[in-house]
Design a protein around this motif. Sequence first.
Motif, PDB file in Angstrom:
ATOM      1  N   ARG A  85      27.998  39.294  33.255  1.00 53.27           N
ATOM      2  CA  ARG A  85      27.825  40.302  34.162  1.00 53.27           C
ATOM      3  C   ARG A  85      26.510  39.905  34.754  1.00 53.27           C
TER       4      ARG A  85
ATOM      5  N   ASN B 227      27.883  42.391  38.979  1.00 56.24           N
ATOM      6  CA  ASN B 227      28.805  41.472  39.292  1.00 56.24           C
ATOM      7  C   ASN B 227      29.748  40.889  38.003  1.00 56.24           C
ATOM      8  N   PRO B 228      30.804  41.282  37.666  1.00 58.44           N
ATOM      9  CA  PRO B 228      31.665  40.488  36.618  1.00 58.44           C
ATOM     10  C   PRO B 228      31.946  38.965  37.234  1.00 58.44           C
TER      11      PRO B 228
ATOM     12  N   HIS C 226      33.978  35.168  40.933  1.00 60.09           N
ATOM     13  CA  HIS C 226      34.018  36.394  40.727  1.00 60.09           C
ATOM     14  C   HIS C 226      35.177  37.076  39.954  1.00 60.09           C
ATOM     15  N   ASN C 227      35.055  37.905  38.965  1.00 62.79           N
ATOM     16  CA  ASN C 227      36.067  38.071  38.108  1.00 62.79           C
ATOM     17  C   ASN C 227      36.623  39.613  38.860  1.00 62.79           C
ATOM     18  N   THR C 228      37.112  39.720  39.848  1.00 64.05           N
ATOM     19  CA  THR C 228      37.278  41.110  40.234  1.00 64.05           C
ATOM     20  C   THR C 228      38.786  40.649  41.476  1.00 64.05           C
TER      21      THR C 228
ATOM     22  N   ARG D  11      41.784  40.541  44.235  1.00 64.99           N
ATOM     23  CA  ARG D  11      41.796  40.560  45.402  1.00 64.99           C
ATOM     24  C   ARG D  11      42.615  41.834  45.628  1.00 64.99           C
TER      25      ARG D  11
ATOM     26  N   GLN E 215      38.871  44.123  37.171  1.00 69.14           N
ATOM     27  CA  GLN E 215      38.444  43.067  36.478  1.00 69.14           C
ATOM     28  C   GLN E 215      39.773  42.031  35.894  1.00 69.14           C
ATOM     29  N   ILE E 216      39.728  40.940  35.980  1.00 71.36           N
ATOM     30  CA  ILE E 216      40.864  40.037  35.527  1.00 71.36           C
ATOM     31  C   ILE E 216      40.734  39.719  34.089  1.00 71.36           C
TER      32      ILE E 216
ATOM     33  N   ALA F 162      36.946  34.693  44.838  1.00 70.82           N
ATOM     34  CA  ALA F 162      35.621  34.396  45.343  1.00 70.82           C
ATOM     35  C   ALA F 162      34.836  33.339  44.334  1.00 70.82           C
TER      36      ALA F 162
ATOM     37  N   LEU G 100      25.066  32.761  42.268  1.00 65.90           N
ATOM     38  CA  LEU G 100      25.802  33.632  43.210  1.00 65.90           C
ATOM     39  C   LEU G 100      25.534  33.594  44.673  1.00 65.90           C
TER      40      LEU G 100
END
Lengths: 410, 410, 410
Positions: A61, A65-66, A81-83, A85, A90-91, A135, A150
């Motif tokens: 993190r 931002n994960p 980015h672990n988010t 869509r 979080q994935i 992303a 990032l």
Amino acid sequence: MLKERIAGLLDQRLSGHSLPRDFYVDEQVFQADIEAVFETDWLFACSTVEIPRPGDYLTLRVGHNPIVVLRNREGEVVAFHNTCRHRGSQICLKERGRANRLVCPYHQWVYELDGSLINARQMPEGFDTSAYSLAPVHVEVICGMVYICLADEPPSLERFRAGVTPYIAPHMPDRTKVAFTSTIVEEANWKLVIENNRECYHCAANHPELLVSMVEFALPDDPQAKTQFQGLMDRSTARWDALELPHKPADGGIEFRCIRLPFNENTVSFTTDGKPACNKLLGDFTEQDLGSVRMFRVPHNWNHFLSDHIIHFRVLPISANRTELRTTWLVHEDAVEGVDYDVEHLTEVWMATNSEDGMLAENNHRGVLSRAYRPGPYAPSEFMLTHFTDWYAGKMGDYVGTPHRAVAAE
Amino acid sequence: MLKERIAGLLDQRLSGHSLPRDFYVDEQVFQADIEAVFETDWLFACSTVEIPRPGDYLTLRVGHNPIVVLRNREGEVVAFHNTCRHRGSQICLKERGRANRLVCPYHQWVYELDGSLINARQMPEGFDTSAYSLAPVHVEVICGMVYICLADEPPSLERFRAGVTPYIAPHMPDRTKVAFTSTIVEEANWKLVIENNRECYHCAANHPELLVSMVEFALPDDPQAKTQFQGLMDRSTARWDALELPHKPADGGIEFRCIRLPFNENTVSFTTDGKPACNKLLGDFTEQDLGSVRMFRVPHNWNHFLSDHIIHFRVLPISANRTELRTTWLVHEDAVEGVDYDVEHLTEVWMATNSEDGMLAENNHRGVLSRAYRPGPYAPSEFMLTHFTDWYAGKMGDYVGTPHRAVAAE
Amino acid sequence: MLKERIAGLLDQRLSGHSLPRDFYVDEQVFQADIEAVFETDWLFACSTVEIPRPGDYLTLRVGHNPIVVLRNREGEVVAFHNTCRHRGSQICLKERGRANRLVCPYHQWVYELDGSLINARQMPEGFDTSAYSLAPVHVEVICGMVYICLADEPPSLERFRAGVTPYIAPHMPDRTKVAFTSTIVEEANWKLVIENNRECYHCAANHPELLVSMVEFALPDDPQAKTQFQGLMDRSTARWDALELPHKPADGGIEFRCIRLPFNENTVSFTTDGKPACNKLLGDFTEQDLGSVRMFRVPHNWNHFLSDHIIHFRVLPISANRTELRTTWLVHEDAVEGVDYDVEHLTEVWMATNSEDGMLAENNHRGVLSRAYRPGPYAPSEFMLTHFTDWYAGKMGDYVGTPHRAVAAE
């Protein structure tokens, strides 16, 4: 308004002194730190050997931002980015794991290891999956160290790569494996954690375990270095020259530091008895006593490369007064636990040192909160703190739009 | 902008009523409290007998400011900001300790007990140690009570000293020792903790232990005082007059209160059986039944002086909704634990009472958070809350620059 | 300034997509949520059978506002702000209790069950108790469900009452009793908790216990409904029509949803074996297989009405990233625990489901914190999230004064 405040704080700053109070304790300045430093710069994420096979991943993190770092089917290290869509879940949830594909645990949207969305069940006919890739985050691998960035346009890492590779490559980090990892949280600002690491002025009274093998004086030409140390240095460098191992300080300016330094007489590794931590040496080494390559890179990463193991340290800020420190110990990939190395023997010096440093940083943070705190002068042996705070002031000056010259203090 | 908000809140305030909501619950108002009250006024730190010998020290935190109070080589009590002039680390870490000199645990800068820096190892030739003394804090000692003030120009304490000394001096606090200390944290604003202490309207339903010996009515001429109490009062004051012990209310205005009041019939001390808490009486006393001198001083300190022991209470704000209460019990310096006194018998009344008051204050805080909360009228027996809130409003008025007359409510 | 920020966020919003980031994570937006939604709208407080007798009360906290709901001497349900008019203390401290009159624990001011102050001991002659009644809160009771509203002028509930009564009344909630209650706290924004509840797209992979009996597809005419489900639906509705139990979707728009849906074949209740949770059926029912009436009402309340039990769910926001979920299970008032029902058998499906949903919502929250988060499109089966977010955007538009049309997305 925050930028004006920061500009004002920068104007108060004296190079060669600790920073004005609010840089260490203010939550708004902390948010600026995240934007100005951690969302723009290259950050150490992990070693490549933590994710050796396609589908292996590691999460971290950065600010809020994960991020997930993983090895794709081609064997390259990539990061996203672990988010999701879809609705932002979080994935990847574990700190380290393995996945054939990245499947969001919420509604099972499925992403390829290259971040592309390949299945979104129940979405209507004509749903354009190509518009919903994860992303991406920039990645560079240098001597087994995974750096991520990032920023949209990352700065160049080439000077750093060229500078450190000759020192690290002989240790062959690609042929290692993880022996142990440790994560601790310190109740202190991340810059106090870094400053604590950048000097050994505090070692004598605080680090009995470390000083078994660590030489306190950090520079080969330190005027305070004792005669005894100069002899040790001369003998060591002669041996390293014969082995064609570089040792003189690399030209890293305030961006990075890389140098090989000897251990105390009759000690060869970071152990409480000074003996090797692993009998199976790294790479093609046959010589136990190679000192350690010490490499630091702004903003948050230091490392030791020895004959028998490698240690990576990664600092991540959580809030103005909380910081995470993750430490990873690597040994030769063929070393056998219980035979070639013992985890406690391998880790106890830096486990103790990290704990001691955590208490020092926390105590420092509590004292800096005082309205009677005044930035004080760094000692000559704290020259790397001048480097670090000059670098930091430069970053913050760029951020607020009033460039702040990074004054060389030496 | 904050000052304008506070000025607006002061305009809403009605004397004789609890304060408008934001004075109790708002974090920004809390920061103003620290600046307007705790960084400008005299604060009770400890008893001198907690630091009897040169080098004995005690630490506390005023807002974010760590402070160390200590006895110097001359036997005087002095105080400093407990933050090193090098990089700001806290120097003294324990709540109470002893040191020949003050040595910062980080890099071992050494300070004399007068705050002067006498050694800063590794600093360069010509480093001017005289420019790096510890920042001093003002100290006054009154009848064994150490008061400190963080302001540059502290207000005068002389009226207070003159007012309370005749009451307290006969108890000879210098000839006592610490029997017990207790520190608790209450989830309530500091002013609710003080208001809770300033009235006994809540005692009947909440303090069974305290009411064994405590008389609920706080004023000798309280119109609600019962005939029985008037008889008790008359008999007590006749006896105290014979002993030349003052008892009538001191002229403390809204700054302080000092008065001697009797215990209930057949009780002489704050114990669950009303019997003495310590068989060895204080000073030269031979009479057990001396009631108690009750002394309160704004902003945060109340005390009881009995024939057989002394209790000091010190309130320190942590945040808008957290407050620390420290209680110290003193007995005669020659009293022997287990022989002359039993710690549980000595402390159980106020340990229970503090705990009960903590719950009341926390419950009060949660209720004040309601947007339906409206400042309510104090009862006549809550006259000391009018004093306290008038005093507080005056301090805040000075702070925001629109002097707010402290209206006498009686 | 906050209102301008919110107006800007509303302008970015796309109907049919999850909300922009700050609506989920920002503390200032959270305060606006409390004012715009929770302090203006009708909220589910509890079931009437939780407070069956005069003097029975239940407390809850809406934002910072402590509220007490109670049954008065006439047997009516009323509610008040639970803050004493003296100095603001909370009056009723337990989550559920019973009181002949409401007595403030601090100074024992006594209020009648209608909120009027009837005794304030020690207050002076002439003190006008009539000016110090408890602040009332609006109450409506619909089919045993107590709704409260903190607004001065509450909106009408009549459309809702008329819409849901025909579905719920046959279950005779007034003739039930509480079998169990559970309260958990989730580290997620309240809207993520609601969104999680408003779709079963996530059920297949996450809710093994729930899917024993729950049919994933939420609409009778869902295009994805399988043929098998259509047969189940046809058989069920024929049976319900014969029993004169309504089942078609009520016309609740985006304000509420009410519908009767069948369980899976051979299952009749929310149990891990699909068998009844209580052998004593509700009301006059003789038929076990009645599916469940599912009723949701904005902003925060969903419910299931089965043949054998009722479950109420109440969501209360604590902060931007913390939410409380309270679940209440009701069974027939004459059902005997251990004979007619077993608490674990009755509660284990939703205890497990709540826990699973809590983890999903927390994970969702952490992912939404990312600056890479982008609002994503809802799936067709998430149509109720479009309803919810459109409704929410309408409320916030009203709050900031730039009405935001609630776009129907279906």
